[in-house]
Design a protein around this motif. Structure first.
Motif, PDB file in Angstrom:
ATOM      1  N   GLU A   1      -1.668  23.951  15.309  1.00  0.00           N
ATOM      2  CA  GLU A   1      -3.013  23.536  14.922  1.00  0.00           C
ATOM      3  C   GLU A   1      -3.367  22.088  15.238  1.00  0.00           C
ATOM      4  O   GLU A   1      -4.491  21.676  14.993  1.00  0.00           O
ATOM      5  N   TYR A   2      -2.428  21.299  15.766  1.00  0.00           N
ATOM      6  CA  TYR A   2      -2.670  19.874  15.967  1.00  0.00           C
ATOM      7  C   TYR A   2      -2.295  19.464  17.382  1.00  0.00           C
ATOM      8  O   TYR A   2      -1.628  20.213  18.092  1.00  0.00           O
ATOM      9  N   THR A   3      -2.696  18.253  17.787  1.00  0.00           N
ATOM     10  CA  THR A   3      -2.466  17.807  19.156  1.00  0.00           C
ATOM     11  C   THR A   3      -1.219  16.951  19.319  1.00  0.00           C
ATOM     12  O   THR A   3      -0.806  16.691  20.432  1.00  0.00           O
ATOM     13  N   TRP A   4      -0.610  16.485  18.246  1.00  0.00           N
ATOM     14  CA  TRP A   4       0.599  15.672  18.342  1.00  0.00           C
ATOM     15  C   TRP A   4       1.808  16.563  18.590  1.00  0.00           C
ATOM     16  O   TRP A   4       1.731  17.785  18.471  1.00  0.00           O
ATOM     17  N   THR A   5       2.924  15.947  18.964  1.00  0.00           N
ATOM     18  CA  THR A   5       4.170  16.675  19.158  1.00  0.00           C
ATOM     19  C   THR A   5       5.296  15.976  18.400  1.00  0.00           C
ATOM     20  O   THR A   5       5.163  14.806  18.026  1.00  0.00           O
ATOM     21  N   VAL A   6       6.384  16.679  18.198  1.00  0.00           N
ATOM     22  CA  VAL A   6       7.582  16.111  17.576  1.00  0.00           C
ATOM     23  C   VAL A   6       8.711  16.187  18.603  1.00  0.00           C
ATOM     24  O   VAL A   6       8.935  17.235  19.201  1.00  0.00           O
ATOM     25  N   THR A   7       9.370  15.054  18.816  1.00  0.00           N
ATOM     26  CA  THR A   7      10.515  15.012  19.715  1.00  0.00           C
ATOM     27  C   THR A   7      11.757  14.688  18.898  1.00  0.00           C
ATOM     28  O   THR A   7      11.788  13.685  18.189  1.00  0.00           O
ATOM     29  N   THR A   8      12.759  15.537  19.006  1.00  0.00           N
ATOM     30  CA  THR A   8      14.025  15.332  18.311  1.00  0.00           C
ATOM     31  C   THR A   8      15.119  15.192  19.363  1.00  0.00           C
ATOM     32  O   THR A   8      15.327  16.101  20.168  1.00  0.00           O
ATOM     33  N   THR A   9      15.778  14.047  19.364  1.00  0.00           N
ATOM     34  CA  THR A   9      16.861  13.788  20.303  1.00  0.00           C
ATOM     35  C   THR A   9      18.187  13.947  19.570  1.00  0.00           C
ATOM     36  O   THR A   9      18.408  13.316  18.541  1.00  0.00           O
ATOM     37  N   VAL A  10      19.039  14.799  20.113  1.00  0.00           N
ATOM     38  CA  VAL A  10      20.303  15.136  19.463  1.00  0.00           C
ATOM     39  C   VAL A  10      21.452  14.651  20.334  1.00  0.00           C
ATOM     40  O   VAL A  10      21.526  14.985  21.520  1.00  0.00           O
ATOM     41  N   GLY A  11      22.331  13.862  19.734  1.00  0.00           N
ATOM     42  CA  GLY A  11      23.562  13.436  20.380  1.00  0.00           C
ATOM     43  C   GLY A  11      24.740  13.985  19.601  1.00  0.00           C
ATOM     44  O   GLY A  11      24.562  14.655  18.576  1.00  0.00           O
ATOM     45  N   PRO A  12      25.956  13.716  20.051  1.00  0.00           N
ATOM     46  CA  PRO A  12      27.131  14.226  19.341  1.00  0.00           C
ATOM     47  C   PRO A  12      27.197  13.779  17.877  1.00  0.00           C
ATOM     48  O   PRO A  12      27.680  14.515  17.030  1.00  0.00           O
ATOM     49  N   GLN A  13      26.695  12.583  17.570  1.00  0.00           N
ATOM     50  CA  GLN A  13      26.781  12.049  16.206  1.00  0.00           C
ATOM     51  C   GLN A  13      25.412  11.730  15.593  1.00  0.00           C
ATOM     52  O   GLN A  13      25.358  11.307  14.447  1.00  0.00           O
ATOM     53  N   THR A  14      24.329  11.875  16.351  1.00  0.00           N
ATOM     54  CA  THR A  14      23.017  11.432  15.866  1.00  0.00           C
ATOM     55  C   THR A  14      21.949  12.501  16.062  1.00  0.00           C
ATOM     56  O   THR A  14      22.028  13.311  16.990  1.00  0.00           O
ATOM     57  N   ILE A  15      20.974  12.457  15.186  1.00  0.00           N
ATOM     58  CA  ILE A  15      19.753  13.258  15.316  1.00  0.00           C
ATOM     59  C   ILE A  15      18.597  12.319  14.984  1.00  0.00           C
ATOM     60  O   ILE A  15      18.522  11.791  13.876  1.00  0.00           O
ATOM     61  N   VAL A  16      17.701  12.109  15.956  1.00  0.00           N
ATOM     62  CA  VAL A  16      16.577  11.197  15.765  1.00  0.00           C
ATOM     63  C   VAL A  16      15.280  11.949  16.088  1.00  0.00           C
ATOM     64  O   VAL A  16      15.138  12.483  17.200  1.00  0.00           O
ATOM     65  N   SER A  17      14.361  11.971  15.130  1.00  0.00           N
ATOM     66  CA  SER A  17      13.070  12.636  15.340  1.00  0.00           C
ATOM     67  C   SER A  17      11.950  11.616  15.368  1.00  0.00           C
ATOM     68  O   SER A  17      12.000  10.606  14.664  1.00  0.00           O
ATOM     69  N   ALA A  18      10.943  11.890  16.186  1.00  0.00           N
ATOM     70  CA  ALA A  18       9.762  11.018  16.271  1.00  0.00           C
ATOM     71  C   ALA A  18       8.523  11.901  16.448  1.00  0.00           C
ATOM     72  O   ALA A  18       8.561  12.897  17.167  1.00  0.00           O
ATOM     73  N   VAL A  19       7.439  11.494  15.779  1.00  0.00           N
ATOM     74  CA  VAL A  19       6.154  12.164  15.934  1.00  0.00           C
ATOM     75  C   VAL A  19       5.368  11.389  16.974  1.00  0.00           C
ATOM     76  O   VAL A  19       5.168  10.178  16.848  1.00  0.00           O
ATOM     77  N   ASN A  20       4.922  12.086  18.014  1.00  0.00           N
ATOM     78  CA  ASN A  20       4.165  11.451  19.092  1.00  0.00           C
ATOM     79  C   ASN A  20       2.689  11.824  18.962  1.00  0.00           C
ATOM     80  O   ASN A  20       2.315  12.946  19.265  1.00  0.00           O
ATOM     81  N   ASP A  21       1.895  10.878  18.488  1.00  0.00           N
ATOM     82  CA  ASP A  21       0.461  11.152  18.289  1.00  0.00           C
ATOM     83  C   ASP A  21      -0.294  11.133  19.591  1.00  0.00           C
ATOM     84  O   ASP A  21      -0.007  10.522  20.533  1.00  0.00           O
TER      85      ASP A  21
END
Length: 121
Positions: free
Chosen positions: A101-121
């Motif tokens: 329903e919205y125009t933004w996206t969510v990007t989640t970058t996964v590494g062996p020890q890390t998970i980082v999410s960002a909302v891209n407006d």
């Protein structure tokens, strides 16, 4: 009715109308924030699944310290909130979530020890 009473009634109707509009706008803003939170949570859960695959030995159906061949489970690639796609390399996975329903996206970058999410407006 006197002129003063009519003025008070009109003023009351205007105030109630403004309150309704503000309430609707606030509800819509909170619904969008809730969708963002849900998509970030879904991305984090998918990232945890990718890390499980990475850490599991190949003999047990895992990646053996590689993300290669990991795929989003079929039941989780499309949710009521949005749909997910994955870009997989041996060292990382980039998950992209597109809400319905919205125009933004969510990007989640996964590494062996890390998970980082960002909302891209």
């Amino acid at each position: 009715m006197g002129q003063q009473q009519l003025l008070l009634i009109v003023l009351g109707v205007i105030i109630v109308g403004i309150a309704i509009v503000v309430g609707i706008n606030l509800f819509n803003a909170m619904a969008e924030e809730s969708a963002k939170d849900t998509m970030v949570s879904e991305g984090t859960n998918l990232g945890a699944l990718a890390q499980q695959y990475y850490k599991k030995p190949e003999a047990m159906g895992g990646g053996g310290n590689k993300f290669t061949n990991w795929e989003i489970p079929v039941t989780l690639d499309s949710t009521p909130t949005g749909s997910w796609s994955a870009s997989v390399s041996s060292a990382s996975v980039v998950l992209t979530g597109d809400p319905h329903e919205y125009t933004w996206t969510v990007t989640t970058t996964v590494g062996p020890q890390t998970i980082v999410s960002a909302v891209n407006d």
